[in-house]
Design a protein around this motif. Structure first.
Motif, mmCIF file in Angstrom:
data_model
loop_
_atom_site.group_PDB
_atom_site.id
_atom_site.type_symbol
_atom_site.label_atom_id
_atom_site.label_comp_id
_atom_site.label_asym_id
_atom_site.label_seq_id
_atom_site.Cartn_x
_atom_site.Cartn_y
_atom_site.Cartn_z
ATOM 1 N N CYS A 115 0.844 -1.199 0.000
ATOM 2 C CA CYS A 115 0.000 0.000 0.000
ATOM 3 C C CYS A 115 0.873 1.240 0.000
ATOM 4 O O CYS A 115 2.099 1.168 0.144
ATOM 5 C CB CYS A 115 -0.986 -0.013 1.168
ATOM 6 S SG CYS A 115 -0.458 0.831 2.674
ATOM 7 N N ALA A 116 0.246 2.373 -0.159
ATOM 8 C CA ALA A 116 0.980 3.619 -0.369
ATOM 9 C C ALA A 116 1.749 4.082 0.870
ATOM 10 O O ALA A 116 2.603 4.961 0.763
ATOM 11 C CB ALA A 116 0.020 4.715 -0.837
ATOM 12 N N HIS A 117 1.503 3.521 2.023
ATOM 13 C CA HIS A 117 2.326 3.854 3.186
ATOM 14 C C HIS A 117 3.757 3.348 3.021
ATOM 15 O O HIS A 117 4.688 3.945 3.574
ATOM 16 C CB HIS A 117 1.725 3.256 4.465
ATOM 17 C CG HIS A 117 0.487 3.927 4.940
ATOM 18 N ND1 HIS A 117 0.444 5.248 5.336
ATOM 19 C CD2 HIS A 117 -0.778 3.458 5.095
ATOM 20 C CE1 HIS A 117 -0.779 5.567 5.726
ATOM 21 N NE2 HIS A 117 -1.547 4.495 5.596
ATOM 22 N N ARG A 118 3.910 2.240 2.318
ATOM 23 C CA ARG A 118 5.225 1.617 2.111
ATOM 24 C C ARG A 118 6.010 1.561 3.421
ATOM 25 O O ARG A 118 7.141 2.055 3.531
ATOM 26 C CB ARG A 118 6.009 2.350 1.019
ATOM 27 C CG ARG A 118 5.311 2.304 -0.355
ATOM 28 C CD ARG A 118 6.132 2.918 -1.454
ATOM 29 N NE ARG A 118 5.417 2.916 -2.731
ATOM 30 C CZ ARG A 118 5.490 1.943 -3.642
ATOM 31 N NH1 ARG A 118 6.248 0.894 -3.411
ATOM 32 N NH2 ARG A 118 4.814 2.033 -4.771
ATOM 33 N N TYR A 159 -13.565 -5.308 -5.212
ATOM 34 C CA TYR A 159 -12.957 -4.714 -4.027
ATOM 35 C C TYR A 159 -13.844 -3.550 -3.582
ATOM 36 O O TYR A 159 -14.208 -2.695 -4.394
ATOM 37 C CB TYR A 159 -11.584 -4.140 -4.366
ATOM 38 C CG TYR A 159 -10.368 -4.937 -3.963
ATOM 39 C CD1 TYR A 159 -10.388 -6.322 -3.841
ATOM 40 C CD2 TYR A 159 -9.153 -4.289 -3.728
ATOM 41 C CE1 TYR A 159 -9.242 -7.027 -3.492
ATOM 42 C CE2 TYR A 159 -8.000 -4.985 -3.384
ATOM 43 C CZ TYR A 159 -8.055 -6.357 -3.258
ATOM 44 O OH TYR A 159 -6.923 -7.053 -2.915
ATOM 45 N N VAL A 160 -14.164 -3.496 -2.292
ATOM 46 C CA VAL A 160 -14.745 -2.297 -1.689
ATOM 47 C C VAL A 160 -13.610 -1.681 -0.884
ATOM 48 O O VAL A 160 -13.224 -2.202 0.164
ATOM 49 C CB VAL A 160 -15.956 -2.635 -0.812
ATOM 50 C CG1 VAL A 160 -16.533 -1.366 -0.190
ATOM 51 C CG2 VAL A 160 -17.013 -3.362 -1.631
ATOM 52 N N THR A 161 -13.058 -0.568 -1.375
ATOM 53 C CA THR A 161 -11.703 -0.190 -0.993
ATOM 54 C C THR A 161 -11.544 1.297 -0.706
ATOM 55 O O THR A 161 -12.323 2.127 -1.201
ATOM 56 C CB THR A 161 -10.728 -0.611 -2.121
ATOM 57 O OG1 THR A 161 -9.401 -0.225 -1.800
ATOM 58 C CG2 THR A 161 -11.120 0.022 -3.451
ATOM 59 N N ASN A 162 -10.496 1.614 0.052
ATOM 60 C CA ASN A 162 -10.128 3.017 0.244
ATOM 61 C C ASN A 162 -9.149 3.501 -0.818
ATOM 62 O O ASN A 162 -8.738 4.651 -0.812
ATOM 63 C CB ASN A 162 -9.545 3.239 1.647
ATOM 64 C CG ASN A 162 -8.284 2.426 1.924
ATOM 65 O OD1 ASN A 162 -7.504 2.111 1.027
ATOM 66 N ND2 ASN A 162 -8.073 2.078 3.194
ATOM 67 N N GLY A 163 -8.733 2.587 -1.707
ATOM 68 C CA GLY A 163 -7.904 2.992 -2.841
ATOM 69 C C GLY A 163 -6.454 3.280 -2.512
ATOM 70 O O GLY A 163 -5.798 4.014 -3.251
ATOM 71 N N TYR A 164 -5.923 2.675 -1.442
ATOM 72 C CA TYR A 164 -4.537 2.995 -1.049
ATOM 73 C C TYR A 164 -3.554 1.922 -1.497
ATOM 74 O O TYR A 164 -2.455 1.798 -0.953
ATOM 75 C CB TYR A 164 -4.454 3.196 0.463
ATOM 76 C CG TYR A 164 -3.626 4.405 0.848
ATOM 77 C CD1 TYR A 164 -3.920 5.667 0.349
ATOM 78 C CD2 TYR A 164 -2.546 4.302 1.734
ATOM 79 C CE1 TYR A 164 -3.170 6.777 0.702
ATOM 80 C CE2 TYR A 164 -1.793 5.405 2.092
ATOM 81 C CZ TYR A 164 -2.111 6.642 1.570
ATOM 82 O OH TYR A 164 -1.364 7.747 1.914
ATOM 83 N N HIS A 174 -2.485 9.653 -3.284
ATOM 84 C CA HIS A 174 -2.292 8.229 -3.563
ATOM 85 C C HIS A 174 -3.610 7.552 -3.941
ATOM 86 O O HIS A 174 -3.634 6.649 -4.789
ATOM 87 C CB HIS A 174 -1.676 7.532 -2.353
ATOM 88 C CG HIS A 174 -0.289 7.997 -2.026
ATOM 89 N ND1 HIS A 174 0.705 8.094 -2.984
ATOM 90 C CD2 HIS A 174 0.268 8.388 -0.852
ATOM 91 C CE1 HIS A 174 1.820 8.511 -2.404
ATOM 92 N NE2 HIS A 174 1.583 8.704 -1.121
ATOM 93 N N VAL A 175 -4.695 7.968 -3.306
ATOM 94 C CA VAL A 175 -6.012 7.407 -3.621
ATOM 95 C C VAL A 175 -6.403 7.754 -5.061
ATOM 96 O O VAL A 175 -6.892 6.900 -5.810
ATOM 97 C CB VAL A 175 -7.070 7.929 -2.638
ATOM 98 C CG1 VAL A 175 -8.463 7.405 -3.012
ATOM 99 C CG2 VAL A 175 -6.710 7.549 -1.214
ATOM 100 N N LEU A 176 -6.171 8.987 -5.443
ATOM 101 C CA LEU A 176 -6.510 9.407 -6.802
ATOM 102 C C LEU A 176 -5.670 8.650 -7.831
ATOM 103 O O LEU A 176 -6.183 8.243 -8.887
ATOM 104 C CB LEU A 176 -6.312 10.916 -6.954
ATOM 105 C CG LEU A 176 -7.147 11.794 -6.019
ATOM 106 C CD1 LEU A 176 -6.893 13.271 -6.326
ATOM 107 C CD2 LEU A 176 -8.629 11.474 -6.122
ATOM 108 N N GLU A 177 -4.404 8.448 -7.529
ATOM 109 C CA GLU A 177 -3.529 7.718 -8.449
ATOM 110 C C GLU A 177 -4.030 6.294 -8.670
ATOM 111 O O GLU A 177 -4.083 5.806 -9.806
ATOM 112 C CB GLU A 177 -2.099 7.697 -7.908
ATOM 113 C CG GLU A 177 -1.397 9.051 -7.946
ATOM 114 C CD GLU A 177 -0.108 9.056 -7.141
ATOM 115 O OE1 GLU A 177 0.297 7.964 -6.654
ATOM 116 O OE2 GLU A 177 0.498 10.131 -6.985
#
Length: 342
Positions: free
Chosen positions: A21-24, A155-160, A198-201
């Motif tokens: 995820c985008a937190h890496r 997926y029902v997701t926050n997009g991260y 990150h969500v938009l990406e």
């Protein structure tokens, strides 16, 4: 079940960097990432929740919400514990904000998941209730088996999710119901402990990869309900995802650490819908308001009622087998035909 994680790299001193995820997250030995379910065990990263199910149910696809993906169908819905966000208004916080040892979990293998979905008469499998990205290995294996069995996946997701993880999953993932929680970095920082960019990406990438995308925005009074912000969100969806992307504005109810705020006024949801329509969006919905007329789908060309919904069920379906409006012939972008009873 514990299984070695996908998408990580080994660093010096037995540390690892998770790349899921985008937190890496950089994770020291014996420690876990922000999700609480991925642990560094002596220099290797492991998922602690492979096949560990905290909640499962047969649900209408409209509950996700997915309004333009096999309307009237049923999804075998599963979730585990953990999340890579810290949303102060989370409705499923009893799952999302728990570690595996803090919850009752049952084992369900990917094969068992698919067999149970088929036995229940479902048309798809949906990973939901908590953030599906955090048990990626399970969802990836399950999605591959589901596709082989003729089932859809969502997926029902926050997009991260990171681009590399989403790209590998994309051939087996049909639908992406993504919650864009606000259109402000300040909101994401203060309320979710994350970043909007990150969500938009990831949302844009899902669209580019051919996954069916529907966008959800839970409108919270005083926090993300300004007309300017709603307009910016609508413009972004129009420009980047297209005017036919279903856009859901949902009503907030006080939850978790935001019990001091009132439910969203219906007039605010109506205003949000009006703004999105002004910005060119064709299919804009009002959610969590039972009986609201804009739970329904209308033809963007002639205004004819095409899908009537109530309590997350399809009550009438009038789109032609060719996915057109029966009144004016406008093409209506719905993935799959009507699956419910005539």
């Amino acid at each position: 079940m514990i299984q070695e994680a996908m998408f990580y790299e080994k660093l010096e001193d037995n540390r690892v960097r998770c790349k899921l995820c985008a937190h890496r997250c950089k994770i020291n030995p014996g420690k876990r990432g922000i999700c609480r379910v991925r642990e560094n065990c002596e220099g290797s990263l492991f998922s602690l929740v492979y096949g560990a199910v905290a909640s499962e149910a047969v649900a209408n696809i409209e509950i996700k919400p997915l309004y333009h993906y096999y309307p009237g169908s049923r999804a075998y819905s599963v979730g585990t514990v953990g999340c890579n966000f810290r949303c102060r208004h989370c409705q499923n916080w009893l799952l999302s904000q728990k570690a595996p040892e803090e919850a009752f979990l049952e084992t369900l293998s990917p094969l068992q998941l698919v067999l149970q979905a088929k036995m229940a008469g479902c048309q798809s499998v949906s990973w939901t209730y908590n953030e599906p990205t955090v048990w990626y290995e399970y969802t990836y294996d399950g999605a591959k088996l589901a596709k082989e069995a003729g089932l859809g996946t969502s997926y029902v997701t926050n997009g991260y999710i990171t681009s590399e993880a989403l790209e590998q999953l994309a051939p087996y993932l049909d639908a992406f119901s993504v919650d864009i929680k606000a259109f402000s970095e300040e909101f994401y920082r203060d309320v979710c402990s994350a970043k909007l960019a990150h969500v938009l990406e990831a949302t844009l990438l899902a669209k580019q990869l051919g996954i069916h995308v529907e966008v959800v925005n839970l409108i919270i009074p005083t926090r993300n309900d300004s007309p300017d912000e709603l307009r910016e969100l609508s413009r972004w969806v129009y420009k980047n995802l297209g005017p036919d992307t279903p856009l859901h504005f949902n009503r907030f109810h006080p939850q978790y650490e935001m019990k001091d705020l009132p439910p969203t006024p219906v007039k605010t949801l109506d205003l949000a819908r009006s703004i999105a329509i002004e910005e060119g969006m064709h299919f804009v919905y009002v959610g969590n308001v039972p009986g609201h007329p804009h739970e329904n789908t209308y033809c963007p060309e002639c205004g004819a009622l095409l899908i009537a919904r109530g309590f997350f069920e399809v009550q009438e379906y009038k789109i032609s087998p060719q996915n057109t409006c029966p009144k004016c012939g406008e093409v209506i972008p719905v993935v799959g035909g009507y699956v419910g009873e005539e």
